[in-house]
Design a protein around this motif. Structure first.
Motif, PDB file in Angstrom:
ATOM      1  N   TRP A 121      -7.783  14.528  -3.017  1.00 30.38           N
ATOM      2  CA  TRP A 121      -8.874  15.137  -4.103  1.00 30.38           C
ATOM      3  C   TRP A 121      -9.425  13.751  -4.913  1.00 30.38           C
ATOM      4  CZ3 TRP A 121      -8.667  14.118  -9.044  1.00 30.38           C
ATOM      5  CH2 TRP A 121      -7.672  14.079 -10.057  1.00 30.38           C
ATOM      6  N   ILE A 122      -8.910  12.886  -5.058  1.00 34.62           N
ATOM      7  CA  ILE A 122      -9.715  11.620  -5.703  1.00 34.62           C
ATOM      8  C   ILE A 122     -10.518  10.929  -4.737  1.00 34.62           C
ATOM      9  CG2 ILE A 122      -8.922   9.315  -6.652  1.00 34.62           C
ATOM     10  CD1 ILE A 122      -6.505  10.302  -7.832  1.00 34.62           C
ATOM     11  N   HIS A 123     -10.259  10.784  -3.500  1.00 36.50           N
ATOM     12  CA  HIS A 123     -11.027  10.278  -2.481  1.00 36.50           C
ATOM     13  C   HIS A 123     -12.184  11.097  -2.335  1.00 36.50           C
ATOM     14  CE1 HIS A 123      -8.191   6.751  -1.647  1.00 36.50           C
ATOM     15  NE2 HIS A 123      -7.181   7.582  -1.483  1.00 36.50           N
ATOM     16  N   ARG A 155     -15.694   5.834  -3.503  1.00 29.70           N
ATOM     17  CA  ARG A 155     -15.431   4.240  -3.854  1.00 29.70           C
ATOM     18  C   ARG A 155     -13.985   4.072  -3.984  1.00 29.70           C
ATOM     19  NH1 ARG A 155     -18.090   0.465  -7.018  1.00 29.70           N
ATOM     20  NH2 ARG A 155     -17.089  -0.963  -5.524  1.00 29.70           N
ATOM     21  N   HIS A 156     -13.256   5.166  -4.562  1.00 27.92           N
ATOM     22  CA  HIS A 156     -11.771   4.722  -4.979  1.00 27.92           C
ATOM     23  C   HIS A 156     -11.036   3.938  -4.277  1.00 27.92           C
ATOM     24  CE1 HIS A 156      -8.340   5.667  -7.279  1.00 27.92           C
ATOM     25  NE2 HIS A 156      -7.674   5.971  -6.044  1.00 27.92           N
ATOM     26  N   GLY A 157     -11.146   4.115  -2.801  1.00 29.49           N
ATOM     27  CA  GLY A 157     -10.223   3.016  -1.860  1.00 29.49           C
ATOM     28  C   GLY A 157     -10.715   1.571  -2.079  1.00 29.49           C
ATOM     29  N   GLU A 158     -12.228   1.520  -1.961  1.00 28.41           N
ATOM     30  CA  GLU A 158     -12.677   0.408  -1.941  1.00 28.41           C
ATOM     31  C   GLU A 158     -12.179  -0.510  -3.459  1.00 28.41           C
ATOM     32  OE1 GLU A 158     -16.998   0.166  -1.520  1.00 28.41           O
ATOM     33  OE2 GLU A 158     -16.810   2.039  -0.050  1.00 28.41           O
ATOM     34  N   LEU A 159     -12.152   0.481  -4.562  1.00 25.53           N
ATOM     35  CA  LEU A 159     -11.911  -0.224  -5.810  1.00 25.53           C
ATOM     36  C   LEU A 159     -10.519  -0.659  -5.429  1.00 25.53           C
ATOM     37  CD1 LEU A 159     -13.870   2.249  -8.113  1.00 25.53           C
ATOM     38  CD2 LEU A 159     -14.508  -0.189  -7.592  1.00 25.53           C
ATOM     39  N   GLU A 160      -9.352   0.353  -5.242  1.00 24.68           N
ATOM     40  CA  GLU A 160      -8.300  -0.087  -5.258  1.00 24.68           C
ATOM     41  C   GLU A 160      -7.944  -1.408  -4.324  1.00 24.68           C
ATOM     42  OE1 GLU A 160      -6.343   3.234  -3.444  1.00 24.68           O
ATOM     43  OE2 GLU A 160      -5.106   4.040  -5.313  1.00 24.68           O
TER      44      GLU A 160
END
Length: 63
Positions: free
Chosen positions: A3-5, A10-15
């Motif tokens: 659900w975050i993704h 962009r969450h994955g990119e930021l991680e």
């Protein structure tokens, strides 16, 4: 986590960026420690440490 993704694409990119930055910092710290140890060893080998004056930088704001 899915659900975050969905909410923040962009969450994955930021991680990934944070992970890379963390790795760079860890490498820099390790290099600094190694260099410091090399310098200390060289000082010992040359036996001139007793002639050095060390400044710990505890005088912030004092001129």
């Amino acid at each position: 986590m899915k659900w975050i993704h969905r909410l923040f694409p962009r969450h994955g990119e930021l991680e990934k960026e944070i992970s890379q930055a963390s790795s760079r910092v860890a490498i820099s710290i390790n290099r600094y420690k190694n260099m410091s140890q090399e310098i200390q060893a060289e000082i010992e080998r040359n036996r001139f440490a007793k002639y050095l004056v060390y400044d710990k930088g505890d005088h912030h704001g004092v001129h």
